[in-house]
Write an enzyme that holds these catalytic residues in place. Structure first.
Site, PDB file in Angstrom:
ATOM      1  N   GLU A  85      19.857   1.408  11.663  1.00  0.00           N
ATOM      2  CA  GLU A  85      19.707   1.180   9.771  1.00  0.00           C
ATOM      3  C   GLU A  85      20.180   0.114   9.694  1.00  0.00           C
ATOM      4  O   GLU A  85      20.223  -0.291   8.341  1.00  0.00           O
ATOM      5  CB  GLU A  85      20.715   2.375   9.103  1.00  0.00           C
ATOM      6  N   TYR A 100      22.387   4.811   0.422  1.00  0.00           N
ATOM      7  CA  TYR A 100      21.409   4.743   1.306  1.00  0.00           C
ATOM      8  C   TYR A 100      21.740   4.843   3.053  1.00  0.00           C
ATOM      9  O   TYR A 100      21.004   5.319   3.578  1.00  0.00           O
ATOM     10  CB  TYR A 100      20.519   3.270   1.129  1.00  0.00           C
ATOM     11  N   ASP A 123      13.805   3.236  -1.271  1.00  0.00           N
ATOM     12  CA  ASP A 123      14.178   2.298  -0.614  1.00  0.00           C
ATOM     13  C   ASP A 123      12.746   1.896  -1.683  1.00  0.00           C
ATOM     14  O   ASP A 123      12.431   1.856  -2.144  1.00  0.00           O
ATOM     15  CB  ASP A 123      14.072   1.729   0.793  1.00  0.00           C
ATOM     16  N   CYS A 153       0.504   0.959   1.304  1.00  0.00           N
ATOM     17  CA  CYS A 153       1.090   1.307   0.218  1.00  0.00           C
ATOM     18  C   CYS A 153       2.365  -0.728  -0.092  1.00  0.00           C
ATOM     19  O   CYS A 153       2.613  -0.585  -0.362  1.00  0.00           O
ATOM     20  CB  CYS A 153       1.408   1.866  -0.617  1.00  0.00           C
ATOM     21  N   CYS A 163      -5.534   0.968   1.025  1.00  0.00           N
ATOM     22  CA  CYS A 163      -5.434   2.008   1.003  1.00  0.00           C
ATOM     23  C   CYS A 163      -6.542   2.841   2.164  1.00  0.00           C
ATOM     24  O   CYS A 163      -6.014   4.062   2.410  1.00  0.00           O
ATOM     25  CB  CYS A 163      -6.307   2.681  -0.722  1.00  0.00           C
TER      26      CYS A 163
END
Length: 305
Positions: free
Chosen positions: A42, A127, A145, A193, A199
Site C-alpha cells: 500500500e 485510506y 480511491d 472503467c 466496458c
C-alpha cells in the site's frame, strides 16, 4: 446520497464479485493476508505505477521479509532502497520503518486489526489503515480511491463530493466482505472503467445499471494531475539520498556535482549552493539526514542512521 444507487443492490454486488472472482490481475499482494506485506504494498503504491511496484515489492521483501526484519534495519538503508527504486517521497520509507518499529515494540510484533487503531502507526492515514484492515483482516470499510469515485460517478451518477462517494461506497459494500469487495471495485475502476473506458472489452458487470454506458457520457470526477517527476524538487531530494547512501559523508560542494551536472556554488537560483542547502535542510527536517559544520566551517551531510 444512496438514492442514486439501484434498488436491487444484491444483484449489483453479486455481479461485481462474480466478475472479479472469474478473472482479475494477479498481483503478489493479492495472494497474501499478511498485514506487513500488505502495508508495504500500500505504501509503495501511492502515486507509483504498479509495474514498478511489483519489482520493488519483491526486492524489498527479499531484504526484509518480516516486520521484525524491517524494524531492526538501519533507517538509512531503507531510505536508500526507496530512493534507488524510484518509489516517490522518501518520507514514506522513513514512516514505514517507524511503523514497523511500533508494531514490534508496542504490539509485540502483531498488527492491530481495526482501521482506527492501525492509524496509530506512523504514516498510516485513513485510506491505508482501511486497506490493511480490509485485505489482511477482512475488517475494513469501503475503500474510496480515484478508481472507485470514477466508477460510482459514471455508473450511478453519484455527485462529485467526497461525503457522497463515501456514503454510496459504504451502502454498496456487503457487510463483512471488505477484502473481496474492495479488491473487486478497484479492479473494475482499473481494468474496465479507466479514464478511457473498456466496458464491452472488459466485460463490465455493471453495464445493465450504468448511466454512462446508457448515455455515452463518460465524464469523470476531476483528478489532480501528478506533477512531473523529471526535474522536480522530489527528484533531486532522491538524488541527494542516493548520493549520500554511497558515501559516509559529503560536503555541500562535494554533493552538488553528484546530483546536478550544472551545479555552481555561486548565486541563489537552482543548482546553486543556496538551493542545495535548502534541499538538505528539508531532508534534515524530515529526519532523513544529519547536517553539521566541521572545524573548517564546511557544511557536512550524512544519512541519519
Amino acid at each position: 446520497m444512496t438514492d442514486h444507487l439501484p434498488d436491487d443492490r444484491d444483484a449489483v454486488r453479486e455481479a461485481l464479485i462474480a466478475w472479479y472472482e472469474a478473472d482479475h490481475r494477479e498481483f503478489p499482494w493479492r495472494r497474501t493476508d499478511d498485514a506487513y506485506r500488505i502495508l508495504v504494498s500500500e505504501v509503495m503504491s501511492q502515486q507509483t505505477q504498479l509495474s514498478r511496484v511489483e519489482e520493488a515489492y519483491a526486492d524489498f521483501l527479499d531484504r526484509w521479509p518480516a516486520v521484525s526484519d524491517l524494524a531492526s534495519a538501519e533507517r538509512g538503508e531503507v531510505v536508500s532502497f526507496w530512493s534507488g527504486h524510484s518509489l516517490g517521497y522518501n518520507n514514506r520509507a522513513k514512516y514505514l520503518h517507524e511503523a514497523a518499529t511500533q508494531v514490534v515494540e508496542e504490539y509485540d510484533g502483531e498488527f492491530p486489526t481495526d482501521p482506527d487503531e492501525l492509524q496509530e502507526l506512523m504514516g498510516v492515514g485513513p485510506y491505508t489503515a482501511n486497506a490493511v484492515a480490509s485485505f489482511a483482516f477482512d475488517n475494513g470499510d469501503a475503500v474510496v480511491d480515484t478508481n472507485v469515485k470514477r466508477v460510482l460517478h459514471r455508473a450511478f451518477g453519484v455527485p462529485d463530493d467526497d461525503a457522497a462517494f463515501a456514503e454510496a461506497a459504504s451502502a454498496l459494500m456487503p457487510a463483512g466482505e471488505s477484502r473481496v469487495w474492495n479488491n473487486a471495485i478497484m479492479e473494475l475502476g482499473g481494468v474496465a472503467c479507466g479514464q478511457s473506458p473498456r466496458c464491452d472489452e472488459a466485460g463490465c458487470p455493471w453495464r445493465r445499471w450504468c448511466r454512462a454506458y446508457e448515455t455515452g457520457d463518460f465524464t469523470a470526477p476531476d483528478v489532480p494531475e501528478q506533477p512531473s517527476f523529471e526535474g522536480s524538487r522530489r527528484q533531486f531530494r532522491g538524488k541527494v539520498v542516493r548520493a549520500l547512501g554511497n558515501h559516509d559523508e559529503l560536503t555541500l560542494d562535494e554533493l552538488g556535482p553528484r546530483i546536478r551536472v550544472d551545479y555552481s556554488p555561486d548565486g541563489d537560483g537552482e543548482g546553486s549552493r543556496t538551493w542545495l542547502r535548502g534541499l538538505v535542510d528539508d531532508l534534515a527536517d524530515d529526519g532523513l539526514v544529519e547536517v553539521a559544520a566541521d572545524d573548517g566551517g564546511a557544511t557536512r551531510i550524512r544519512l541519519r542512521a
